[in-house]
Design a protein around this motif. Structure first.
Motif, mmCIF file in Angstrom:
data_model
loop_
_atom_site.group_PDB
_atom_site.id
_atom_site.type_symbol
_atom_site.label_atom_id
_atom_site.label_comp_id
_atom_site.label_asym_id
_atom_site.label_seq_id
_atom_site.Cartn_x
_atom_site.Cartn_y
_atom_site.Cartn_z
ATOM 1 N N ARG A 119 46.400 12.773 46.825
ATOM 2 C CA ARG A 119 46.160 12.605 48.248
ATOM 3 C C ARG A 119 46.875 13.706 49.060
ATOM 4 O O ARG A 119 47.429 13.471 50.121
ATOM 5 C CB ARG A 119 46.608 11.220 48.743
ATOM 6 N N SER A 123 50.345 -1.301 52.114
ATOM 7 C CA SER A 123 49.382 -0.243 52.409
ATOM 8 C C SER A 123 48.943 0.476 51.143
ATOM 9 O O SER A 123 47.795 0.905 51.027
ATOM 10 C CB SER A 123 49.981 0.757 53.404
ATOM 11 N N GLU A 124 49.851 0.611 50.155
ATOM 12 C CA GLU A 124 49.488 1.251 48.897
ATOM 13 C C GLU A 124 48.516 0.381 48.107
ATOM 14 O O GLU A 124 47.591 0.882 47.474
ATOM 15 C CB GLU A 124 50.744 1.539 48.072
ATOM 16 N N ARG A 157 45.100 0.708 49.722
ATOM 17 C CA ARG A 157 44.475 1.976 49.357
ATOM 18 C C ARG A 157 43.937 1.907 47.928
ATOM 19 O O ARG A 157 42.827 2.389 47.636
ATOM 20 C CB ARG A 157 45.488 3.115 49.496
ATOM 21 N N ASP A 185 40.797 -0.242 47.993
ATOM 22 C CA ASP A 185 39.643 0.436 48.588
ATOM 23 C C ASP A 185 39.068 1.498 47.664
ATOM 24 O O ASP A 185 37.861 1.739 47.665
ATOM 25 C CB ASP A 185 40.016 1.036 49.943
ATOM 26 N N ARG A 186 39.915 2.136 46.846
ATOM 27 C CA ARG A 186 39.389 3.063 45.850
ATOM 28 C C ARG A 186 38.540 2.314 44.824
ATOM 29 O O ARG A 186 37.502 2.801 44.379
ATOM 30 C CB ARG A 186 40.523 3.788 45.129
ATOM 31 N N HIS A 200 43.178 -4.177 58.187
ATOM 32 C CA HIS A 200 44.210 -3.189 57.904
ATOM 33 C C HIS A 200 45.555 -3.842 57.611
ATOM 34 O O HIS A 200 46.519 -3.136 57.300
ATOM 35 C CB HIS A 200 44.366 -2.232 59.096
#
Length: 374
Positions: free
Chosen positions: A58, A138-139, A142, A145-146, A269
């Protein structure tokens, strides 16, 4: 049996520590060994740019280009993919808005990076993900979502559009007299996108849970029990349009609170992916380092199997320093599971002996100072 996607030619130009390198492959798994800092992960990162996004690190595009290079970086791959043989070129160029990434498919400019998903799916597991269970929510979002994006190419756009609308709402709420009609419009957009994001995430978790459950007795990797928490947890059994109305009302009623906080306090979120060690009925964050690694490996392999089953093509797997914290039995089981998926995998490590169980199922290459031999 899913069909195999094979990368048979890979070229890098001004990518990290590689000035220029070409690599011909024969369809087998690829094991890259060498000292730390030799460039093994850099090569894996280059392959990860055959998917949308900023790759497995990233990183900012400017940090990916080789130090001292006049322009940006370039990655070229020839592969037998989901639509047959194709040549893919991607890299960066500098414009008025800074460095942007471009994509060409068979020499023709692509409309968006999402076109990569028409040809292959690339999944990865890196050492930076070892702290997934103990790190920030948040990790985990992410990571989730991947996983969704590998099955639903539209998910990335929904996430980006939701975040853009949310930033617009936050800016509007910071004004002394925000326009209520603009707020209504932004909140309606956020409701539609946010609910679509959440339902896609829930579907992925449900499908993945089914795969994990079905493979519980297939090896030494523990199984993960997964759930989502943090956004309309009690309303998600309603029809989508009703959930949208509920979330729009939450946003409307929370305007003063969000204005005071300077951010939107409710929404997708804020979701967290909760993971437990099923056999021990223990929160993954409380498991040992070795158990966490085994849980993560099992989860990534299950997801790879789900992608293969739903697309009909095995994904390309990038497994960076994968043998860390795995004993000999789990290493052998990992290699067997990777082989059974039927795809092409790239694996890295400092010690070639750790991969001997792969035998002739892999091509072994040695990386040193930006060169590749073997």
């Amino acid at each position: 049996m899913p069909r195999k996607v094979t990368i048979f030619n890979l070229k890098l130009h001004d990518f990290r520590n590689y000035a220029s390198v070409g690599l011909g492959l024969d369809g087998r798994n690829v094991v890259l060994t060498g000292a730390n800092g030799a460039g093994k992960t850099n090569l894996m990162e280059a392959v990860s740019f055959l998917s949308p996004g900023r790759g497995l690190r990233r990183a900012a595009y400017g940090d990916v280009a080789r130090e001292g290079a006049a322009g940006g970086f370039a990655v070229f791959a020839a592969l037998d993919g989901m639509q047959g043989e194709v040549e893919i070129g991607t890299g960066t160029e500098t414009g008025e808005e800074g460095q942007t990434r471009r994509l060409r498919v068979n020499g023709t400019p692509a409309r968006s990076l999402d076109e990569l998903l028409d040809h292959l799916r690339v999944l990865w597991l890196t050492p930076s993900m070892d702290g997934l269970f103990t790190g920030a929510s948040s990790e985990r979002r992410r990571f989730l979502d991947r996983l969704v994006l590998s099955l639903d190419p539209d998910h990335g756009r929904r996430v980006a559009d939701f975040e853009k609308a949310m930033r617009g709402r936050n800016r509007l709420l910071s004004e002394p007299r925000p326009d209520p009609q603009w707020l209504d419009a932004l909140e309606r957009q956020m409701a539609e996108l946010g609910v679509a994001m959440t339902l896609a995430r829930r579907e992925l978790v449900g499908l993945l849970s089914g795969i994990v459950e079905a493979s519980r007795d297939e090896g030494p990797f523990p199984s993960a029990a997964m759930s989502l928490s943090g956004f309309l947890d009690d309303a998600l059994e309603q029809p989508a349009y009703e959930i949208e109305e509920t979330y729009a009302a939450v946003l409307r009623d929370g305007r003063y609170r969000d204005a005071a906080a300077g951010r939107t306090l409710d929404g997708p979120h804020r979701v967290d992916l909760l993971i437990r060690h099923r056999e021990k009925d223990m929160d993954a964050a409380r498991c040992s380092t070795g158990e966490q690694k085994a849980l993560l490996v099992g989860l990534v392999l299950a997801h790879a199997g789900l992608v293969a089953g739903m697309t009909g093509y095995a994904p390309v797997l990038l497994l960076d320093e994968i043998t860390a914290h795995l004993d000999e039995g789990r290493r052998a089981a990992l290699f067997d599971r990777v082989d059974a998926l039927g795809g092409q995998a790239f694996l890295t490590g400092t010690d070639r002996a750790m991969f001997e169980a792969l035998g002739d199922r892999a091509r072994f290459l040695t990386v040193a100072n930006g060169t590749i031999a073997g």
